[in-house]
Design an enzyme around this catalytic site. Structure first.
Site, PDB file in Angstrom:
ATOM      1  N   GLU A   1       0.827  -1.206   0.000  1.00  0.00           N
ATOM      2  CA  GLU A   1       0.000   0.000   0.000  1.00  0.00           C
ATOM      3  C   GLU A   1       0.862   1.258   0.000  1.00  0.00           C
ATOM      4  O   GLU A   1       0.578   2.223  -0.724  1.00  0.00           O
ATOM      5  CB  GLU A   1      -0.924   0.003   1.231  1.00  0.00           C
ATOM      6  CG  GLU A   1      -1.841  -1.207   1.317  1.00  0.00           C
ATOM      7  CD  GLU A   1      -1.261  -2.339   2.140  1.00  0.00           C
ATOM      8  OE1 GLU A   1      -2.040  -3.050   2.797  1.00  0.00           O
ATOM      9  OE2 GLU A   1      -0.015  -2.526   2.122  1.00  0.00           O
TER      10      GLU A   1
ATOM     11  N   CYS B   1       0.809   0.821   7.683  1.00  0.00           N
ATOM     12  CA  CYS B   1       0.256   1.257   6.396  1.00  0.00           C
ATOM     13  C   CYS B   1      -0.936   2.178   6.604  1.00  0.00           C
ATOM     14  O   CYS B   1      -1.204   3.075   5.799  1.00  0.00           O
ATOM     15  CB  CYS B   1      -0.162   0.046   5.572  1.00  0.00           C
ATOM     16  SG  CYS B   1       1.208  -1.009   5.077  1.00  0.00           S
TER      17      CYS B   1
END
Length: 334
Positions: free
Chosen positions: A55, A90
């Site tokens: 991500e 993330c």
């Protein structure tokens, strides 16, 4: 194009990105991500251990291209992490970038994540949808999922045999039953595995190296011997273990081994099969026959006493490799 079709297409791209890094990220999962902004689409996958997750890499690609991620949709095969491990969460990068919607393949069963990433995104006002192409993602991440759920590695039993089920001649010679294409594929299978296991008898008989060759950028798996390998054997340095096979798997899982490739010999193959420890069988079959019952069988040991006790499975795939066949079997199907 409908939102559902777009979501499926982009999750498919994320799955493809993850497949490209299989064998390079363990013990971290091989994850793919796609960010769709008003100015373009950017995809990435998890970097090797210590590097950024998928991500974060996808968001960085968008930023480097000058594309704002504000209001964008991010697709990720696995739930984004919300804890600080070897890299920052993330979650923080997703929220800081202003992503408006996150489409997740499956929830991460790792106890340090397990729904927390999704809950934190929702708390931050991000729209979250879970389950897009979940079955495909679960199949792709099966070794990782088993390791996180049970603490044990995913066990692949590799067998190379003639069509009459023999792996070696009566004089114990066994090299090159299969052709070059099948052997190259077996090296790729090694490259995907964190450890390769053989019995001490195989080490004494064949003196294998059990290294990966011909696979660009591959890591060398941990070499494991059941029993004691002779001094000077080419398999050294190797981890030598003995005892209950379940305990062996627990030990390897504790070392971070996500996928274990069992390569033999016939007694070890029998024992892991008989104990129900195999998650996937990979058979390389050569169009050859020893033509007798005095060669080494695929399994050495007592088998099913009656047809009703056969261990049945499901054929996952059949592929021709040169003159040979590669058959992948999932155990346990009726």
């Amino acid at each position: 194009m409908t939102i559902a079709v777009t979501d499926e297409r982009n999750m498919g791209r994320a799955i493809a990105a993850a497949a490209a890094v299989r064998g390079h990220t363990s013990p971290n999962p091989w994850v793919g991500a796609v960010v769709v902004t008003a100015n373009g689409t950017y995809q990435a996958a998890t970097a090797p251990l210590g590097g950024p997750h998928a991500e974060v890499s996808a968001l960085r690609l968008a930023a480097e291209a000058g594309a704002s991620a504000a209001g964008s949709t991010l697709y990720t095969t696995l739930e984004p992490c919300a804890h600080h491990g070897r890299t920052p969460p993330c979650l923080d990068a997703i929220v800081a970038a202003g992503v408006g919607r996150v489409v997740v393949g499956i929830v991460d069963p790792d106890p340090s994540v397990s729904g927390r990433g999704i809950a934190a995104l929702c708390d931050a006002g991000v729209e979250v949808e879970v389950g897009m192409l979940a079955r495909e993602v679960e199949q792709q991440l099966a070794p990782y999922l088993k390791h996180r759920r049970t603490g044990r590695p995913w066990v692949v039993l590799k067998l190379a045999a003639t069509l009459d089920g023999r792996t070696a001649a009566p004089d114990a010679s066994s090299r090159w039953i299969t052709g070059e294409a099948a052997r190259a594929d077996a090296h790729r299978l090694r490259a995907e595995s964190d450890a390769v296991l053989v019995g001490a008898g195989t080490v004494r008989a064949d003196d294998p190296e059990l290294t990966v060759r011909g696979v660009e950028g591959a890591r060398q798996p941990l070499r494991v011997v059941l029993g004691r390998a002779p001094d000077g054997a080419r398999i050294h340095p190797a981890l030598e273990l003995s005892g209950d096979l379940g305990a062996v798997l627990d030990h390897l899982g504790g070392l971070g081994i996500v996928q274990l490739l069992v390569e033999g010999g016939a007694r070890v193959a029998h024992d892991v099969h008989a104990a129900g420890l195999v998650d996937r069988y990979v058979l390389y079959l050569a169009p050859a026959f020893f033509g007798g019952d005095d060669g080494t069988p695929v399994f050495r040991g007592a088998g099913a006493a009656t047809v009703g006790e056969l261990a049945r499975g499901r054929i996952v795939s059949v592929e021709r490799l040169g003159e040979d066949l590669r058959v992948e079997v999932e155990p346990g199907a009726s």
